[in-house]
Design an enzyme around this catalytic site. Structure first.
Site, PDB file in Angstrom:
ATOM      1  N   LYS A  69      74.433  61.522  -1.880  1.00  0.00           N
ATOM      2  CA  LYS A  69      73.610  62.590  -1.958  1.00  0.00           C
ATOM      3  C   LYS A  69      74.260  63.963  -2.607  1.00  0.00           C
ATOM      4  O   LYS A  69      73.633  64.605  -2.910  1.00  0.00           O
ATOM      5  CB  LYS A  69      73.257  63.202  -0.327  1.00  0.00           C
ATOM      6  CG  LYS A  69      72.465  62.016   0.261  1.00  0.00           C
ATOM      7  CD  LYS A  69      71.168  62.381  -0.011  1.00  0.00           C
ATOM      8  CE  LYS A  69      70.340  61.576   1.192  1.00  0.00           C
ATOM      9  NZ  LYS A  69      68.700  61.923   0.714  1.00  0.00           N
ATOM     10  N   ASP A 116      69.073  65.433   7.683  1.00  0.00           N
ATOM     11  CA  ASP A 116      69.292  64.155   8.494  1.00  0.00           C
ATOM     12  C   ASP A 116      71.020  63.880   8.535  1.00  0.00           C
ATOM     13  O   ASP A 116      71.266  62.966   8.923  1.00  0.00           O
ATOM     14  CB  ASP A 116      68.662  63.084   8.547  1.00  0.00           C
ATOM     15  CG  ASP A 116      68.240  62.420   6.984  1.00  0.00           C
ATOM     16  OD1 ASP A 116      69.115  62.757   6.539  1.00  0.00           O
ATOM     17  OD2 ASP A 116      67.144  62.304   7.050  1.00  0.00           O
TER      18      ASP A 116
END
Length: 375
Positions: A69, A116
């Site tokens: 990410k 998340d």
């Protein structure tokens, strides 16, 4: 729906998928600790599937973070800040120069993101690197280890009642002149940072394409990507849009199947939430508007999987030497669950993505029988 299913995509149209945008690669090469991540052979997985080979892009250690990410978050943060300061994308401004200018011109600026887990931590890392504060919104069921990991980056962490979509709505409410939202999903009127997230992932796809071109791994006949809101899935679709003879499979948890349900409905829809899969990185209820055209046009098949299948895949990958978290193992879970319907065979060479390491170490140890430190 409570049972896993395989859905052939009636919307597939690969000629409509946008090309890969590779503008982030030079930027990432300039960042601390950048190096290509490995493509790991998984012989036990290949034997179980009856395939010729399985390789996993192992993203458990990407630039000091336990997930891929950081690629999307860093590029989107950089582009967002350039735009905020009025600089063009090709200005060539380095991170050190950017940090100096931010301190002089925008005191009190903060980055905001809902997450998340992995994306928000990556945004917080970028904020710290640039001398900014970060406000990260997380759903109420996030495990404490992931919350603590975000906090260690210096971020303020706000736990939002409900699920990921509720955290997204809360982040949007915080946007103002001094609070820049860096999200990996898009909504009406908010598309630029999520599009830059997708572009940031092109660095990883470029590494893979280089390895294939060099003969380091066989040209894949099957490429499997886990699907949350679709940002990563869009990058994969773009990377393999011109790969004739390659099937693309998208995988989601059975109770976070917003893209599969949207494919079945013929357009974007929101599924009821909150989503509670152990594959926390995929607990999304609404596809990203900006990612949807490439995801809906680029994938041949979509599959849903149970948490038990993800745990099975974690154990199998660990037996092959890859530490993969719950979301990271989702792609292999899709193959294991639907191998018969996919008709995999010895002529198939499969590429999967282990998108995260053990971000919940206690659960990883419970599932795999490992004894990783930090639990």
């Amino acid at each position: 729906m409570s049972e896993p299913r395989l859905v052939r995509n009636p919307l597939v149209a690969k000629d409509t998928v946008r090309p890969l945008v590779d503008g982030s690669r030079a930027f990432h090469r300039s960042m601390p600790d950048y190096r290509p991540t490995p493509l790991a052979a998984l012989p036990a997985a290949a034997a179980r599937l009856g395939a010729g080979s399985v390789h996993a892009k192992d993203e458990s250690a990407r630039m000091g973070m336990p997930s891929f990410k950081i690629l999307g978050a860093s590029w989107a943060t950089y582009r967002t800040l350039l735009a905020h300061l009025g600089h063009p994308a090709g200005s060539g401004l380095g991170l050190a120069e950017l940090k100096t200018e931010l301190a002089a011109k925008t005191p009190g600026l903060r980055l905001v993101s809902a997450t998340d887990g992995n994306h928000g931590r990556a945004v917080a890392r970028m904020a710290a690197l640039l001398g900014l504060s970060a406000h990260i919104l997380v759903p109420e069921d996030m495990v404490q280890e992931r919350i603590d990991a975000i906090a260690t980056e210096g971020a303020q962490v706000e736990v939002v009642p409900g699920g990921y979509d509720d955290a997204i709505r809360r982040s949007a409410e915080l946007a103002d002149a001094n609070s820049l939202v860096v999200s990996d999903t898009s909504w009406e009127g908010y598309v630029d940072p999520p599009s830059w997230v997708i572009d940031g992932y092109s660095t990883m796809i470029g590494e893979i394409l280089d390895e294939i071109a060099a003969g380091g791994i066989p040209r894949p006949t099957v490429v499997v990507a886990q699907i949350g809101v679709g940002a990563f899935g869009a990058a994969v679709a773009r990377g393999f849009r011109d790969s004739a003879g390659t099937r693309l499979l998208g995988v989601e948890p059975i109770d976070a199947d917003c893209v599969t349900a949207s494919i079945e409905a013929g357009g974007i829809l929101t599924i009821p939430g909150p989503q509670r899969s152990i594959m926390a990185g995929l607990n999304c209820g609404t596809p990203s508007v900006i990612a949807w055209p490439d995801v809906s046009g680029g994938y041949d098949v979509f599959a849903t999987v149970t948490d038990a299948a993800a745990e099975d895949a974690m154990r199998l990958m660990y037996s092959d030497g890859v530490v993969s978290g719950e979301s990271g193992a989702a792609g292999l879970a899709g193959l294991l669950t639907h191998a018969g319907e996919l008709a995999l065979g010895p002529d198939d060479h499969i590429l999967i993505f282990s998108t995260e390491g053990a971000t919940d170490i206690a659960n990883f140890n419970r599932v795999t029988g490992a004894a990783l430190a930090g639990a």
